[in-house]
Design a protein around this motif. Structure first.
Motif, mmCIF file in Angstrom:
data_model
loop_
_atom_site.group_PDB
_atom_site.id
_atom_site.type_symbol
_atom_site.label_atom_id
_atom_site.label_comp_id
_atom_site.label_asym_id
_atom_site.label_seq_id
_atom_site.Cartn_x
_atom_site.Cartn_y
_atom_site.Cartn_z
ATOM 1 N N ASN A 1 0.834 -1.196 0.000
ATOM 2 C CA ASN A 1 0.000 0.000 0.000
ATOM 3 C C ASN A 1 0.868 1.245 0.000
ATOM 4 O OD1 ASN A 1 -2.482 -1.426 0.165
ATOM 5 N ND2 ASN A 1 -2.225 -1.662 2.385
ATOM 6 N N ASN A 2 0.514 2.197 -0.846
ATOM 7 C CA ASN A 2 1.212 3.474 -0.850
ATOM 8 C C ASN A 2 0.651 4.327 0.281
ATOM 9 O OD1 ASN A 2 2.486 5.894 -1.337
ATOM 10 N ND2 ASN A 2 2.094 5.889 -3.542
ATOM 11 N N GLY A 3 1.431 4.462 1.341
ATOM 12 C CA GLY A 3 1.019 5.282 2.467
ATOM 13 C C GLY A 3 1.551 6.688 2.321
ATOM 14 N N SER A 4 2.154 7.191 3.369
ATOM 15 C CA SER A 4 2.744 8.532 3.346
ATOM 16 C C SER A 4 3.333 8.770 4.722
ATOM 17 C CB SER A 4 1.678 9.594 3.060
ATOM 18 O OG SER A 4 2.191 10.898 3.251
ATOM 19 N N ILE A 5 4.294 9.688 4.807
ATOM 20 C CA ILE A 5 4.728 10.070 6.136
ATOM 21 C C ILE A 5 3.606 10.802 6.864
ATOM 22 C CG2 ILE A 5 7.156 10.083 5.533
ATOM 23 C CD1 ILE A 5 7.080 13.112 5.468
ATOM 24 N N SER A 6 2.574 11.211 6.121
ATOM 25 C CA SER A 6 1.382 11.793 6.754
ATOM 26 C C SER A 6 0.586 10.755 7.532
ATOM 27 C CB SER A 6 0.486 12.439 5.699
ATOM 28 O OG SER A 6 1.093 13.592 5.160
ATOM 29 N N ALA A 7 0.916 9.476 7.364
ATOM 30 C CA ALA A 7 0.301 8.438 8.191
ATOM 31 C C ALA A 7 0.794 8.524 9.630
ATOM 32 C CB ALA A 7 0.611 7.051 7.621
ATOM 33 N N TYR A 8 1.833 9.321 9.862
ATOM 34 C CA TYR A 8 2.400 9.489 11.193
ATOM 35 C C TYR A 8 2.387 10.954 11.634
ATOM 36 C CZ TYR A 8 4.083 4.902 9.841
ATOM 37 O OH TYR A 8 4.140 3.607 9.397
ATOM 38 N N THR A 9 2.748 11.848 10.708
ATOM 39 C CA THR A 9 2.855 13.266 11.022
ATOM 40 C C THR A 9 2.226 14.081 9.902
ATOM 41 O OG1 THR A 9 4.936 12.865 12.178
ATOM 42 C CG2 THR A 9 4.432 15.137 11.590
ATOM 43 N N PRO A 10 1.187 14.855 10.193
ATOM 44 C CA PRO A 10 0.491 15.580 9.121
ATOM 45 C C PRO A 10 1.209 16.849 8.699
ATOM 46 C CG PRO A 10 -0.542 16.053 11.220
ATOM 47 C CD PRO A 10 0.514 15.007 11.493
ATOM 48 N N ARG A 11 0.860 17.313 7.527
ATOM 49 C CA ARG A 11 1.192 18.655 7.094
ATOM 50 C C ARG A 11 0.058 19.594 7.521
ATOM 51 N NH1 ARG A 11 5.104 19.653 3.534
ATOM 52 N NH2 ARG A 11 6.179 17.918 2.514
ATOM 53 N N PRO A 12 0.304 20.896 7.513
ATOM 54 C CA PRO A 12 -0.792 21.829 7.791
ATOM 55 C C PRO A 12 -1.907 21.707 6.746
ATOM 56 C CG PRO A 12 1.343 22.952 7.923
ATOM 57 C CD PRO A 12 1.593 21.601 7.337
ATOM 58 N N HIS A 13 -3.134 21.824 7.182
ATOM 59 C CA HIS A 13 -4.303 21.857 6.308
ATOM 60 C C HIS A 13 -4.387 20.609 5.414
ATOM 61 C CE1 HIS A 13 -4.597 25.810 7.859
ATOM 62 N NE2 HIS A 13 -3.770 26.401 7.015
ATOM 63 N N SER A 14 -4.224 19.442 6.021
ATOM 64 C CA SER A 14 -4.237 18.199 5.230
ATOM 65 C C SER A 14 -5.142 17.144 5.844
ATOM 66 C CB SER A 14 -2.812 17.641 5.106
ATOM 67 O OG SER A 14 -2.327 17.227 6.383
ATOM 68 N N ALA A 15 -6.231 17.566 6.490
ATOM 69 C CA ALA A 15 -7.074 16.618 7.224
ATOM 70 C C ALA A 15 -7.592 15.459 6.360
ATOM 71 C CB ALA A 15 -8.247 17.355 7.876
ATOM 72 N N PRO A 16 -8.110 15.691 5.150
ATOM 73 C CA PRO A 16 -8.613 14.550 4.361
ATOM 74 C C PRO A 16 -7.510 13.555 4.011
ATOM 75 C CG PRO A 16 -9.442 16.622 3.492
ATOM 76 C CD PRO A 16 -8.362 16.969 4.468
ATOM 77 N N TYR A 17 -6.399 14.062 3.487
ATOM 78 C CA TYR A 17 -5.298 13.197 3.082
ATOM 79 C C TYR A 17 -4.706 12.460 4.280
ATOM 80 C CZ TYR A 17 -0.910 11.828 0.787
ATOM 81 O OH TYR A 17 0.148 11.118 0.279
ATOM 82 N N THR A 18 -4.428 13.205 5.343
ATOM 83 C CA THR A 18 -3.835 12.599 6.530
ATOM 84 C C THR A 18 -4.758 11.556 7.145
ATOM 85 O OG1 THR A 18 -2.510 14.560 7.007
ATOM 86 C CG2 THR A 18 -2.963 13.086 8.852
ATOM 87 N N SER A 19 -6.047 11.836 7.185
ATOM 88 C CA SER A 19 -7.012 10.869 7.740
ATOM 89 C C SER A 19 -6.984 9.567 6.956
ATOM 90 C CB SER A 19 -8.422 11.464 7.731
ATOM 91 O OG SER A 19 -8.496 12.608 8.543
ATOM 92 N N THR A 20 -6.962 9.678 5.631
ATOM 93 C CA THR A 20 -6.975 8.454 4.822
ATOM 94 C C THR A 20 -5.678 7.680 4.956
ATOM 95 O OG1 THR A 20 -6.241 9.664 2.829
ATOM 96 C CG2 THR A 20 -8.621 9.380 3.143
ATOM 97 N N LYS A 21 -4.559 8.372 5.079
ATOM 98 C CA LYS A 21 -3.287 7.662 5.188
ATOM 99 C C LYS A 21 -3.131 6.991 6.559
ATOM 100 C CE LYS A 21 -2.045 8.386 1.024
ATOM 101 N NZ LYS A 21 -2.045 7.268 0.041
#
Length: 248
Positions: A137-157
């Motif tokens: 699965n292609n995750g993201s470092i946002s699966a651990y630490t979000p960027r500002p203003h990234s709630a949808p993307y971070t939530s899914t990761k």
């Protein structure tokens, strides 16, 4: 015996880089995305274009995903690896300015799509002989630490990480393994804007380091070629200069 992999989101970016690397490693590929002309470009960049099956479709459509796996079965008779790569981001705006449609679109592509593909892959893995297979699965470092203003993307990761762990656990008895690859700063259309300037938690906009997507493709090919009694649960690959550890 041939090795067969499905790659979603194979029309560009990480999906394309992974297709090229897997083709070099001798894999037969099923390339899946919405843009057929871009899939053809990926196919032509592969070492063995004749070993690439192009299927146009949408990971958010249950009918389309079922057709993907049925055509794979008809063409190759089995499946060894699924790379859930297809994904997208939402506009980087405050959550109060996001519409429900924008949020749901990200959820459908980044989470529902991997669920549908994982479900169909597990069905194939359990029914074929020899039994088993690998999902990445292609995750993201946002699966651990979000960027500002990234709630949808971070939530899914974050959710994809849960899907990864659950798949690895539930697949254990059936020789099915699952990996999440967490990528930070690969030079793709999605990330290229970060080199010009990315919003930081302290309000600054700074240029961020990027690295070539081919290194992710080579990593995918390495994990894919591991024996099924070896699991890489999570794998982080990012630009050395990326602000992640400490986020600054």
């Amino acid at each position: 015996m041939i090795k067969v992999a499905i790659i979603t989101g194979a029309s560009s970016g990480i999906g394309r880089a992974s297709a090229i690397a897997l083709s070099k490693a001798g894999w037969s590929l099923v390339l899946f995305a919405r843009r057929k002309e871009k899939l053809t470009e990926t196919q032509n960049l592969c070492q063995n274009p004749n070993q690439c099956l192009i299927i146009q479709g949408d990971v958010t459509s249950e009918e389309s995903v079922k057709g993907l796996f049925q055509q794979t079965l008809e063409r190759y008779g089995r499946l060894d690896m699924l790379f859930n790569d297809a994904g997208m981001n939402a506009p980087q705006i405050p959550i109060e300015d996001l519409s429900l449609d924008q949020f749901q679109q990200i959820v459908n592509i980044n989470l529902v799509g991997p669920f549908l593909c994982t479900r169909e892959a597990v069905r194939m893995f359990k029914s074929q002989s020899p039994q088993g297979g690998r999902i990445i699965n292609n995750g993201s470092i946002s699966a651990y630490t979000p960027r500002p203003h990234s709630a949808p993307y971070t939530s899914t990761k974050h959710a994809v990480l849960g899907l990864t762990k659950s798949t690895a656990l539930d697949g254990r008895a059936f020789n099915i393994t699952c990996t999440e690859i967490d990528i930070g700063g690969a030079r793709t259309d999605m990330a290229i804007g970060h080199s010009a300037g990315a919003l930081q938690p302290d309000g600054r906009i700074i240029s961020e380091a990027l690295f070539e997507a081919e290194h992710v493709g080579n990593t995918i090919a390495y994990i894919a070629d591991l024996p099924l009694d070896v699991t890489v649960l999570t794998f982080n690959i990012m630009a050395t200069g990326m602000p992640f550890v400490g986020r600054g």
